[in-house]
Write a protein that holds these residues in place. Structure first.
Motif, PDB file in Angstrom:
ATOM      1  N   PRO A  12     -48.901 -10.505 -36.312  1.00  0.00           N
ATOM      2  CA  PRO A  12     -50.213 -10.516 -35.652  1.00  0.00           C
ATOM      3  C   PRO A  12     -50.160 -11.136 -34.261  1.00  0.00           C
ATOM      4  O   PRO A  12     -49.331 -11.996 -33.978  1.00  0.00           O
ATOM      5  N   GLU A  13     -51.061 -10.662 -33.423  1.00  0.00           N
ATOM      6  CA  GLU A  13     -51.212 -11.249 -32.091  1.00  0.00           C
ATOM      7  C   GLU A  13     -51.883 -12.613 -32.217  1.00  0.00           C
ATOM      8  O   GLU A  13     -52.851 -12.786 -32.951  1.00  0.00           O
ATOM      9  N   HIS A  14     -51.353 -13.571 -31.482  1.00  0.00           N
ATOM     10  CA  HIS A  14     -51.931 -14.918 -31.481  1.00  0.00           C
ATOM     11  C   HIS A  14     -52.409 -15.242 -30.073  1.00  0.00           C
ATOM     12  O   HIS A  14     -51.608 -15.292 -29.138  1.00  0.00           O
ATOM     13  N   VAL A  15     -53.713 -15.434 -29.922  1.00  0.00           N
ATOM     14  CA  VAL A  15     -54.292 -15.791 -28.626  1.00  0.00           C
ATOM     15  C   VAL A  15     -54.245 -17.307 -28.489  1.00  0.00           C
ATOM     16  O   VAL A  15     -54.962 -18.031 -29.203  1.00  0.00           O
ATOM     17  N   ILE A  16     -53.422 -17.783 -27.563  1.00  0.00           N
ATOM     18  CA  ILE A  16     -53.290 -19.226 -27.351  1.00  0.00           C
ATOM     19  C   ILE A  16     -54.436 -19.760 -26.509  1.00  0.00           C
ATOM     20  O   ILE A  16     -55.004 -20.811 -26.802  1.00  0.00           O
ATOM     21  N   LEU A  17     -54.789 -19.029 -25.467  1.00  0.00           N
ATOM     22  CA  LEU A  17     -55.857 -19.480 -24.565  1.00  0.00           C
ATOM     23  C   LEU A  17     -56.609 -18.265 -24.045  1.00  0.00           C
ATOM     24  O   LEU A  17     -56.011 -17.348 -23.491  1.00  0.00           O
ATOM     25  N   ASP A  18     -57.924 -18.278 -24.215  1.00  0.00           N
ATOM     26  CA  ASP A  18     -58.791 -17.221 -23.701  1.00  0.00           C
ATOM     27  C   ASP A  18     -59.569 -17.788 -22.517  1.00  0.00           C
ATOM     28  O   ASP A  18     -60.486 -18.595 -22.681  1.00  0.00           O
ATOM     29  N   GLU A  19     -59.178 -17.380 -21.323  1.00  0.00           N
ATOM     30  CA  GLU A  19     -59.840 -17.895 -20.127  1.00  0.00           C
ATOM     31  C   GLU A  19     -61.306 -17.481 -20.061  1.00  0.00           C
ATOM     32  O   GLU A  19     -62.124 -18.174 -19.453  1.00  0.00           O
ATOM     33  N   ASN A  20     -61.658 -16.358 -20.667  1.00  0.00           N
ATOM     34  CA  ASN A  20     -63.053 -15.909 -20.670  1.00  0.00           C
ATOM     35  C   ASN A  20     -63.948 -16.914 -21.376  1.00  0.00           C
ATOM     36  O   ASN A  20     -65.064 -17.210 -20.923  1.00  0.00           O
ATOM     37  N   THR A  21     -63.481 -17.452 -22.486  1.00  0.00           N
ATOM     38  CA  THR A  21     -64.255 -18.462 -23.220  1.00  0.00           C
ATOM     39  C   THR A  21     -64.367 -19.744 -22.413  1.00  0.00           C
ATOM     40  O   THR A  21     -65.448 -20.344 -22.317  1.00  0.00           O
ATOM     41  N   LYS A  22     -63.257 -20.180 -21.818  1.00  0.00           N
ATOM     42  CA  LYS A  22     -63.268 -21.407 -21.032  1.00  0.00           C
ATOM     43  C   LYS A  22     -64.161 -21.272 -19.799  1.00  0.00           C
ATOM     44  O   LYS A  22     -64.854 -22.213 -19.412  1.00  0.00           O
ATOM     45  N   ALA A  23     -64.144 -20.094 -19.180  1.00  0.00           N
ATOM     46  CA  ALA A  23     -64.885 -19.896 -17.930  1.00  0.00           C
ATOM     47  C   ALA A  23     -66.393 -19.903 -18.143  1.00  0.00           C
ATOM     48  O   ALA A  23     -67.147 -20.130 -17.188  1.00  0.00           O
ATOM     49  N   GLN A  24     -66.860 -19.671 -19.358  1.00  0.00           N
ATOM     50  CA  GLN A  24     -68.291 -19.668 -19.623  1.00  0.00           C
ATOM     51  C   GLN A  24     -68.928 -21.030 -19.359  1.00  0.00           C
ATOM     52  O   GLN A  24     -70.127 -21.121 -19.097  1.00  0.00           O
ATOM     53  N   GLU A  25     -68.137 -22.060 -19.383  1.00  0.00           N
ATOM     54  CA  GLU A  25     -68.653 -23.410 -19.199  1.00  0.00           C
ATOM     55  C   GLU A  25     -68.717 -23.816 -17.728  1.00  0.00           C
ATOM     56  O   GLU A  25     -69.212 -24.897 -17.416  1.00  0.00           O
ATOM     57  N   HIS A  26     -68.230 -22.947 -16.832  1.00  0.00           N
ATOM     58  CA  HIS A  26     -68.114 -23.358 -15.431  1.00  0.00           C
ATOM     59  C   HIS A  26     -68.523 -22.214 -14.501  1.00  0.00           C
ATOM     60  O   HIS A  26     -68.414 -21.039 -14.854  1.00  0.00           O
ATOM     61  N   ASP A  27     -68.984 -22.582 -13.288  1.00  0.00           N
ATOM     62  CA  ASP A  27     -69.287 -21.582 -12.259  1.00  0.00           C
ATOM     63  C   ASP A  27     -68.012 -21.016 -11.654  1.00  0.00           C
ATOM     64  O   ASP A  27     -68.003 -19.897 -11.133  1.00  0.00           O
TER      65      ASP A  27
END
Length: 485
Positions: free
Chosen positions: A129-144
């Motif tokens: 299976p593919e393992h997503v270590i870091l999703d920048e889309n999720t992190k970026a939701q918290e910042h401009d």
């Protein structure tokens, strides 16, 4: 009659600065505000933005059309060419409609097999299976604003350290996470540059900046300790020099370089003996620029100077850097751009007669004496004119990975077998079809540009004075009536 509006005019506030006996006055120094909180500065920038919106109001539809054209030519659901590292394939993934990438990996089922140019990451239902270590889309939701400046897996692949910028000022915060559980490990490291490397599996090296944002200090951080207890390994006090950091491809040494416009010298750190600190590897000599790599019991040094302006390549034993051997002498017609080391090979990226090339040399076994290199195999390219650049490869393999493109070949990633000379394409950047380019581009577009030359010059001058968005230059050229493009 169309409405007209005068551009905002910044007020003048005298600010006197004296340096090296020279006195100068900057009436607009008040516009500098690193904290981004000065109400006068913010008010003036808003006036500039409102004026820009007014000037550009008649081109909004065309701007949207251009944006749709550009975005329509990007393949949004895409992945990078997977790179084999240890027991995993690592890659970056773009998702349809998303602005940022995912950092992913998949387990290699047969990790014992020697890496090959024919390796392909399995993706079917029976694949790991593919393992997503870091999703920048999720992190970026918290910042401009959001940008990842470094993403580094530990040597044992159990941890990942990444540096994020959430303000756009290129001052990063480093987080360490468990690569499987995705939970934080230890405390954040704040106020860093994007220079970040693992020193073994339980320590990090990083660089911080001074008050003028010059990278000037390198630090050693032990996981599980406070940042305030980190050890400063070197402080570059000469403001003509800045520090940078990179790891050897063998993963046994870290290199800290201090460089100015004409001089570059290097320290080394043995990651198995971090308590010993940095060791001077190439001395600080004015006018000499050196870069270092490591393999076996030798350091490989690319050295450039006024005399050897195209660079020479030398090697020295790890335990005695004063004993050097010239592997590739300076040549007036061939410039050494960079080298890439492997367990059994050396790839030299060169330029001759203006054209880039890659020459691969077979190296003696580790521990054997090194002598001058002769001949070598040139990588063959099909186009007469092209661009080729290095990218990350696997040190312990015989596979060289590089990026390639030409006027008729889109940006591509190739794996090259340095023993057999076989090249295999691993990735081709594809462009989607667009609506605005269905008409053949005509030579008369150049005439459209020259007809607007005076307006173009006026706008360039005005843009620098008034900070109107430079995209107006492109629109002025593109929207000329009768232009077929």
């Amino acid at each position: 009659m169309a409405e007209s509006r005068s551009p905002p005019v910044a007020k003048k506030v005298e600010h006197v600065m004296e340096m090296f006996g020279d006195v100068r006055v900057d009436n607009y120094y008040w516009l500098r505000d690193d904290s981004r909180t000065n109400p006068d500065m913010l008010s003036y920038l808003r006036e500039e933005n409102h004026y820009t919106d007014f000037v550009m109001s008649g081109t909004k539809q065309f701007e949207n059309q251009l944006f749709a054209e550009i975005r329509g030519r990007i393949k949004e659901d895409d992945i990078s060419a997977p790179l084999r590292k240890g027991p995993y394939y690592y890659y970056e993934k773009n998702l349809q409609g998303k602005e940022y990438i995912q950092h992913c990996r998949r387990l290699i089922t047969d990790n014992k097999a020697e890496p090959s140019v024919y390796d392909t990451m399995p993706t079917g239902p029976d694949a790991p299976p593919e393992h997503v270590i870091l999703d920048e889309n999720t992190k970026a939701q918290e910042h401009d604003y959001y940008r990842i400046g470094a993403f580094k897996a530990s040597p044992d692949h159990k941890l990942v350290a990444y540096a994020e910028d959430t303000k756009g000022d290129e001052i990063y915060t480093v987080n360490v996470i468990d690569s499987e559980a995705l939970k934080p490990v230890g405390q954040q490291l704040k106020g860093l540059t994007s220079y970040l490397e693992w020193a073994g599996n339980d320590a990090l090296l990083y660089i911080t900046m001074d008050e003028i944002l010059r990278p000037d200090k390198v630090w050693l951080h032990k996981l599980g300790t406070e940042q305030s207890s980190d050890v400063c390994l070197y402080h570059e006090k000469d403001d003509m020099f800045s520090l940078e950091l990179h790891a050897s491809v063998s993963h046994k040494y870290l290199f800290v370089a201090s460089e100015s416009k004409t001089t570059r010298f290097v320290f080394s750190l043995d990651v198995s003996k971090t308590q010993d600190g940095l060791r001077v590897l190439t001395p600080r000599v004015d006018g000499i620029d050196s870069s270092v790599s490591h393999r076996g019991n030798h350091f490989f040094i690319q050295r450039r100077s006024t005399e050897f302006y195209n660079s020479e390549l030398i090697a020295c034993p790890v335990d005695d850097t004063s004993k050097t051997t010239v592997l590739l002498p300076h040549r007036e017609s061939v410039k050494i751009q960079e080298i890439q080391l492997f367990r059994d090979h050396l790839a030299v990226f060169e330029r001759e007669n203006g054209l880039q090339k890659i020459t691969v040399h077979r190296l003696p076994a580790e521990g054997q004496p090194l002598e001058g290199l002769q001949g070598g195999r040139n990588v063959s390219f099909v186009d007469p004119v092209y661009s080729v650049d290095s990218t990350e490869s696997v040190f312990s393999s015989r596979v060289l990975r590089f990026k390639y493109c030409s006027m008729k070949t889109p940006p591509s990633v190739y794996d090259y077998d340095m023993d057999s000379g076989t090249s295999v394409v691993k990735k081709i950047d594809t462009k989607e079809s667009g609506s605005l380019h269905q008409t053949e581009l005509k030579f008369q577009c150049l005439l459209c540009i020259t007809k607007n030359l005076q307006s173009l010059m006026d706008l360039i001058h005005y843009s620098f004075m008034d900070m109107v968005h430079m995209r107006f230059l492109w629109i002025l050229i593109s929207r000329h009536q009768g232009c077929p493009c």
